[in-house]
Every structure is written in C-alpha cells, then in structure tokens.
Design a protein around this motif. Structure first.
Motif, PDB file in Angstrom:
ATOM      1  N   THR A 212     -56.987 -10.807  19.305  1.00 30.65           N
ATOM      2  CA  THR A 212     -56.999 -11.971  18.416  1.00 30.65           C
ATOM      3  C   THR A 212     -58.414 -12.370  18.003  1.00 30.65           C
ATOM      4  O   THR A 212     -58.666 -12.614  16.815  1.00 30.65           O
ATOM      5  CB  THR A 212     -56.284 -13.164  19.075  1.00 30.65           C
ATOM      6  OG1 THR A 212     -54.922 -12.829  19.317  1.00 30.65           O
ATOM      7  CG2 THR A 212     -56.336 -14.393  18.183  1.00 30.65           C
ATOM      8  N   LEU A 242     -52.959  -8.206  13.804  1.00 31.92           N
ATOM      9  CA  LEU A 242     -51.901  -9.197  14.023  1.00 31.92           C
ATOM     10  C   LEU A 242     -50.572  -8.499  14.262  1.00 31.92           C
ATOM     11  O   LEU A 242     -49.781  -8.917  15.125  1.00 31.92           O
ATOM     12  CB  LEU A 242     -51.800 -10.133  12.815  1.00 31.92           C
ATOM     13  CG  LEU A 242     -50.696 -11.201  12.892  1.00 31.92           C
ATOM     14  CD1 LEU A 242     -50.932 -12.131  14.067  1.00 31.92           C
ATOM     15  CD2 LEU A 242     -50.622 -11.996  11.587  1.00 31.92           C
ATOM     16  N   LEU A 243     -50.317  -7.423  13.532  1.00 32.90           N
ATOM     17  CA  LEU A 243     -49.096  -6.650  13.727  1.00 32.90           C
ATOM     18  C   LEU A 243     -49.067  -6.028  15.131  1.00 32.90           C
ATOM     19  O   LEU A 243     -48.022  -5.994  15.779  1.00 32.90           O
ATOM     20  CB  LEU A 243     -48.995  -5.554  12.667  1.00 32.90           C
ATOM     21  CG  LEU A 243     -47.745  -4.667  12.722  1.00 32.90           C
ATOM     22  CD1 LEU A 243     -46.490  -5.504  12.508  1.00 32.90           C
ATOM     23  CD2 LEU A 243     -47.835  -3.567  11.676  1.00 32.90           C
ATOM     24  N   GLN A 245     -50.219  -7.308  17.734  1.00 27.23           N
ATOM     25  CA  GLN A 245     -49.930  -8.373  18.697  1.00 27.23           C
ATOM     26  C   GLN A 245     -48.452  -8.733  18.734  1.00 27.23           C
ATOM     27  O   GLN A 245     -47.995  -9.374  19.688  1.00 27.23           O
ATOM     28  CB  GLN A 245     -50.778  -9.598  18.361  1.00 27.23           C
ATOM     29  CG  GLN A 245     -52.244  -9.366  18.656  1.00 27.23           C
ATOM     30  CD  GLN A 245     -53.145 -10.425  18.055  1.00 27.23           C
ATOM     31  OE1 GLN A 245     -53.499 -11.377  18.725  1.00 27.23           O
ATOM     32  NE2 GLN A 245     -53.507 -10.264  16.794  1.00 27.23           N
ATOM     33  N   PHE A 246     -47.734  -8.327  17.725  1.00 25.44           N
ATOM     34  CA  PHE A 246     -46.287  -8.547  17.720  1.00 25.44           C
ATOM     35  C   PHE A 246     -45.633  -7.898  18.940  1.00 25.44           C
ATOM     36  O   PHE A 246     -44.699  -8.440  19.523  1.00 25.44           O
ATOM     37  CB  PHE A 246     -45.696  -7.981  16.426  1.00 25.44           C
ATOM     38  CG  PHE A 246     -44.205  -7.825  16.463  1.00 25.44           C
ATOM     39  CD1 PHE A 246     -43.382  -8.929  16.396  1.00 25.44           C
ATOM     40  CD2 PHE A 246     -43.624  -6.573  16.589  1.00 25.44           C
ATOM     41  CE1 PHE A 246     -41.999  -8.789  16.435  1.00 25.44           C
ATOM     42  CE2 PHE A 246     -42.255  -6.422  16.626  1.00 25.44           C
ATOM     43  CZ  PHE A 246     -41.442  -7.538  16.554  1.00 25.44           C
ATOM     44  N   ARG A 250     -43.812 -12.643  22.112  1.00 24.49           N
ATOM     45  CA  ARG A 250     -43.479 -13.602  21.064  1.00 24.49           C
ATOM     46  C   ARG A 250     -44.495 -14.741  20.989  1.00 24.49           C
ATOM     47  O   ARG A 250     -44.969 -15.103  19.912  1.00 24.49           O
ATOM     48  CB  ARG A 250     -42.073 -14.153  21.324  1.00 24.49           C
ATOM     49  CG  ARG A 250     -41.559 -15.103  20.262  1.00 24.49           C
ATOM     50  CD  ARG A 250     -40.074 -15.321  20.428  1.00 24.49           C
ATOM     51  NE  ARG A 250     -39.704 -15.640  21.802  1.00 24.49           N
ATOM     52  CZ  ARG A 250     -38.450 -15.644  22.247  1.00 24.49           C
ATOM     53  NH1 ARG A 250     -37.465 -15.333  21.429  1.00 24.49           N
ATOM     54  NH2 ARG A 250     -38.177 -15.947  23.499  1.00 24.49           N
ATOM     55  N   PHE A 253     -47.880 -13.539  19.643  1.00 24.84           N
ATOM     56  CA  PHE A 253     -47.866 -13.357  18.193  1.00 24.84           C
ATOM     57  C   PHE A 253     -47.945 -14.697  17.457  1.00 24.84           C
ATOM     58  O   PHE A 253     -48.704 -14.856  16.491  1.00 24.84           O
ATOM     59  CB  PHE A 253     -46.599 -12.612  17.776  1.00 24.84           C
ATOM     60  CG  PHE A 253     -46.485 -12.364  16.302  1.00 24.84           C
ATOM     61  CD1 PHE A 253     -47.212 -11.362  15.693  1.00 24.84           C
ATOM     62  CD2 PHE A 253     -45.648 -13.152  15.521  1.00 24.84           C
ATOM     63  CE1 PHE A 253     -47.117 -11.142  14.328  1.00 24.84           C
ATOM     64  CE2 PHE A 253     -45.543 -12.946  14.161  1.00 24.84           C
ATOM     65  CZ  PHE A 253     -46.283 -11.933  13.561  1.00 24.84           C
ATOM     66  N   SER A 256     -51.398 -16.274  17.997  1.00 26.22           N
ATOM     67  CA  SER A 256     -52.387 -15.498  17.258  1.00 26.22           C
ATOM     68  C   SER A 256     -52.337 -15.850  15.776  1.00 26.22           C
ATOM     69  O   SER A 256     -53.376 -16.004  15.122  1.00 26.22           O
ATOM     70  CB  SER A 256     -52.149 -13.999  17.457  1.00 26.22           C
ATOM     71  OG  SER A 256     -52.359 -13.625  18.802  1.00 26.22           O
ATOM     72  N   SER A 257     -51.122 -15.983  15.247  1.00 19.71           N
ATOM     73  CA  SER A 257     -50.959 -16.397  13.845  1.00 19.71           C
ATOM     74  C   SER A 257     -51.577 -17.775  13.628  1.00 19.71           C
ATOM     75  O   SER A 257     -52.255 -18.021  12.617  1.00 19.71           O
ATOM     76  CB  SER A 257     -49.475 -16.420  13.472  1.00 19.71           C
ATOM     77  OG  SER A 257     -48.872 -15.155  13.661  1.00 19.71           O
ATOM     78  N   ALA A 292     -39.968 -11.954  12.944  1.00 21.89           N
ATOM     79  CA  ALA A 292     -40.636 -11.392  14.124  1.00 21.89           C
ATOM     80  C   ALA A 292     -39.910 -11.783  15.398  1.00 21.89           C
ATOM     81  O   ALA A 292     -39.765 -10.967  16.323  1.00 21.89           O
ATOM     82  CB  ALA A 292     -42.087 -11.865  14.171  1.00 21.89           C
ATOM     83  N   PHE A 296     -38.358  -9.074  17.801  1.00 27.62           N
ATOM     84  CA  PHE A 296     -38.879  -8.980  19.162  1.00 27.62           C
ATOM     85  C   PHE A 296     -37.754  -9.056  20.190  1.00 27.62           C
ATOM     86  O   PHE A 296     -37.731  -8.283  21.152  1.00 27.62           O
ATOM     87  CB  PHE A 296     -39.885 -10.106  19.414  1.00 27.62           C
ATOM     88  CG  PHE A 296     -40.523 -10.041  20.782  1.00 27.62           C
ATOM     89  CD1 PHE A 296     -41.598  -9.214  21.010  1.00 27.62           C
ATOM     90  CD2 PHE A 296     -40.030 -10.806  21.829  1.00 27.62           C
ATOM     91  CE1 PHE A 296     -42.186  -9.138  22.259  1.00 27.62           C
ATOM     92  CE2 PHE A 296     -40.599 -10.736  23.082  1.00 27.62           C
ATOM     93  CZ  PHE A 296     -41.683  -9.899  23.295  1.00 27.62           C
TER      94      PHE A 296
END
Length: 515
Positions: A212, A242-243, A245-246, A250, A253, A256-257, A292, A296
C-alpha cells in the motif's frame, strides 16, 4: 498546542513541508474542530458508560457511534493534511466498533431480531463496550492536538529525475513482490506459513506491508510527473498493486483503497467536493468494493471446498482456487453467492461482542499486567534473534493466553488494541494502550521528518497510517509494523550516507501551505 509556525526541512533537491503548527486560520479552525469533536466523543462515552446501569442506550448509542465514525472518516478523506496518527487510530476504532455495530444492528432490525445481538452478552456490557470505544477515540483526537508532530501526510516537491527514480523503485518492488508470491511466501489472505512449520518470512512480511505505501508513493509521484507517459505508467502501477491487495484480504483491500483515495485528495485536492465527476467516481468505487467483496468470499469458499475435497492438508494454490471459485460461481443458484455475502456482512461486522465479553470478565478479575503485551513481543520477534520463542509458554494467540484466564472459550475472536488494553490493564487499558501506541508512532514520524529521504519519509507515513487502520488485529501487528518501519528508516539513512547527501536539519519558520 501552539499554532505559531510550520517547518520546511531541506532534503537534497527536495522541499518537504511538514504540517506541524501553522499560522493559517483555516488550519487553526480545522484543528479546533477536531479538538471539539474529540471532547464531545470523550464525554459522550463517559456519560453513556455511567448511565448504562439506568437507561437502555444500546440502540441509540450504536446509531450515534456509527454516525460519528462515518463523519470522522469523511473528514479524514477530505482533509488528509490535517490528520495525525491519533486521528487515524480513533477513526479505525469507530469504524470497527461503531459503524460495524451499526451495520449489524440495522440488518437485524430489518428482520426484527435485535434481541439476538445480546443473547450471550448482557446488553449493559455491549453499551459499556461501545461507550468505552467512543471515549477512547475522543481522547485520541484531543491528545493529537497537543502533539505538534504526528501528521501522516507531508508535502514534498519532486524533480522529474526523482519521479523517474520512484518509477524504477516501484517496478523493482513489483518484481520482488511477484517473486515472494511465486515462492509461496505470500499467498491468499496474506502471508502463509510454510508447510509443516510456523515460521513466517520476514522479507515477505516487509514486502506485504509495503504494498500500500508503494502504491501511495506511485500516485503522489504521478501527480508531480511532467512526462505524461511516466505519469500514466505510475498510475497503472498503483492500480495493479491495489489489485494485488485484493488477494490479501477484504479489509486490506478496503483500507488500501481508502488510503489511496486520501493520497489522491492530498496530492491533487479538488476545489469542490460534490461534483458530477466525484459522484461518478464514488459510484464506481462502491461498485468495485461490492464486486470485490463478492469475489473475495467466493474465492474463500472455493478454497475451503477445494481444501476438503482434494487436499486435506496444506494451502490451496492460487490457480486451483481460481478454478474452484469459477466452478462454485457457475454451479450456484441465482443469488446464492450474493445472499452468502449479505449474511456474512450482517454478522461479521459485529465485533463488539468479544470486547464486551472481555470487559465484563475483566471487571471481576485483576488484569494480566502486561502478559499479553510480552506475548505479542515474543511472537513478533524474529526467530533468528530469539530462537527459543516457539518454546516460550507465552508464545501463541491472544485468545489462547487471555480467554482461559478470564473464563472464556478459546475461539477465533476479533482482536484489537482495545481487547489487548483490557486484558493487560482493565478498563484503564482502553485509554492507556491506544494513547501510548500513538505516542510511539508519533516519535517515529518525528524521526522521519528530521532524518529520512523524501521517498523513505513518504513510505513511513503511509506504513503508519496502514498500521493504525488495521485495528481488527492482534497487537503483534503493531510491533511487527514498528519493526518494518524501523527497517525502512535505516535503509533510507544508509542511502543518504552512501550518497553523501545528509539532510540539512535547519528549520525555518514559514506560513502553513494549505493543500
């Protein structure tokens, strides 16, 4: 707190604006607003805790706490230059225990089943738990105003040459991350233990924790890049990270977003909040998070299914997990996956129950007086430094140590800095441990301000932010993050020494520059 000055620290070819104190009226107003907001939270929490014996405050307090948490979250997104490490932890606590409880409460109210929320826990202790969280968050907001440092974000102007170096660094970091994934050191839902061992790769831990911050650094550099191709490549790298971290979880992600949105606002703050573009971006973000979340959970369920049917032991390879998830999705009935997500989110966010149970039990017993902290310290210490840590009787999960002592079953519960505080210091720990943790990380940020290169300074700030947001975790995470941040500081100091570009620590008084 004095609002008299701000500081420029001169790094080689880099101007860094540290948001310490300020002569700006806007900044004074924002800091005063946070102070008053914290005072309101603190006194609301204390009054609610004392009134829990006499008034049924369960539903109204959760609504108020959820609203306060959402309001604080919006403020952090819109004014990232004004927030400190104390504010981030306070917001995280309110999100976990306030907004999370509100989400579950509303879901159960829709089904007329609110009585089920306190089936095993007296409602008075649920109220006291929420009240304690609100009061603790308020104290953190107030304490942050007394600390002239502790700001998460800081401005620095990059030359095009520095932007190029950041681009190269991000690319090399991406290669290192993929190597760790290929080795199996980083897997689905985070770092995975090696087969038949409890050891975790220290390199994988550091790389995973930097994902991140490096994404945030790429975004900040992109907004300062003059070369359009370089700008687009940096933004592509940030989106790709970022992808990645998916697959780490959960919550990872989502937070991080959240951090990346804060970085965008900090780097290129829009003049208006409510615009057609922002509304469209918000809708896209909500849709992406919902998609997501569904994906997930499907991957997680698929992993369980594949684990039981095909392996019986060991972890599930990503390729097998993806295949199993696709098959599960195709074979499921219409709406079955969505219903599973809805049910999961309904109950999963009610993490207040473990905190309430501990608070009730701790009111009848002496606290453990630091045993849980030493357990976390032992677990976080690398085995190369302490080879005998696995044989130590304190080594293990928080629940394994504390729950038998307090007469609770050893389940997989929602740990947090508040549960750690109650275990070691009783009700006082709800205030002492979060405050002490913020002070320590604020000292780290001071070291960043006065002895780190710009790139290292940016990484340390976001690593700190990420740690404070990861509230639903064992206290081991705070100690591990502190270790990783120290490593980054050391590496950036070594870089300065090797390049003979020692920073000039002379501080000049300048007016605050609004972001």
């Amino acid at each position: 707190m004095s609002f008299g000055q701000s500081s420029y620290v001169h790094f080689p070819k880099t101007k860094v604006l540290i948001n310490t104190t300020t002569g700006s009226q806007d900044h004074k107003y924002l800091q005063l607003s946070i102070l008053l907001f914290g005072a309101f939270e603190f006194f609301l929490g204390l009054v609610s805790y004392m009134a829990a014996d006499y008034v049924d405050l369960f539903i109204p307090l959760i609504f108020v706490a959820g609203g306060l948490g959402a309001l604080a979250l919006i403020f952090c997104v819109w004014q990232p230059a004004s927030i400190k490490v104390y504010d981030i932890l306070a917001v995280a606590l309110m999100l976990a225990y306030g907004v999370g409880s509100l989400n579950t409460l509303v879901s159960f109210m829709a089904e007329n089943a609110t009585s089920e929320l306190s089936y095993f826990i007296p409602q008075i202790w649920l109220v006291r738990a929420v009240a304690s969280c609100v009061a603790s968050a308020g104290l953190l907001h107030m304490a942050g105003r007394a600390d002239s440092q502790g700001y998460i974000f800081k401005h620095f102007e990059l030359t095009e040459s520095q932007v190029k170096k950041i681009l190269i660094f991000c690319m090399l970091f991406g290669v290192l991350f993929l190597i760790q994934v290929a080795k199996g050191s980083i897997g689905f839902m985070g770092i995975q233990n090696a087969e038949d061992t409890v050891q975790i790769s220290a390199v994988a831990s550091l790389v995973s924790g930097l994902l991140t911050p490096v994404s945030s650094l790429a975004i900040y550099a992109a907004f300062q890049a003059e070369n359009i191709k370089r700008k687009r490549f940096l933004l592509l790298i940030a989106a790709t990270f970022l992808l990645f971290q998916f697959f780490l979880g959960r919550r990872v992600f989502i937070f991080s977003s959240f951090i990346l949105v804060m970085t965008i606002v900090f780097a290129n703050r829009p003049k208006k909040f409510i615009t057609l573009k922002n509304i469209l971006m918000l809708c896209i973000l909500v849709f992406a998070l919902q998609t997501a979340t569904t994906a997930f959970l499907t991957l997680r369920l698929a992993g369980y299914s594949h684990f039981v049917k095909h392996t019986g032991k060991g972890s599930v390879a990503l390729k097998d997990r993806l295949q199993a998830a696709y098959q599960l999705y195709m074979e499921s009935e219409n709406g079955e996956i969505a219903e599973s997500v809805k049910e999961n989110l309904k109950t999963r966010t009610f993490v207040i129950d473990y905190f309430a149970s501990l608070s009730e039990k701790a009111s009848y017993k002496e606290p453990m007086l630091g045993q849980d902290f030493f357990r976390a310290l032992i677990v976080a210490t690398p085995s190369i430094i302490y080879p005998g840590k696995y044989a130590n009787k304190l080594y293990g999960q928080e629940e394994g140590l504390a729950n038998p002592y307090y007469g609770l079953p050893v389940d997989d519960n929602a740990n947090s800095i508040l549960t750690a505080g109650v275990i070691d210091f009783g009700l006082l720990g709800v205030f002492v441990l979060p405050l002490a943790t913020c002070i320590v990380f604020s000292l780290i940020l001071r070291a960043r301000n006065y002895g780190a290169a710009a790139m290292g300074a940016a990484l340390v700030g976001i690593m700190t932010c990420q740690t404070m947001l990861s509230v639903e975790a064992d206290y081991v995470g705070y100690i591990t993050s502190l270790r990783d941040i120290t490593i980054v500081l050391i590496l950036t100091a070594v870089y300065l020494l090797l390049t003979k570009k020692l920073p000039n620590h002379k501080i000049q008084n300048l007016k605050y520059k609004d972001n």
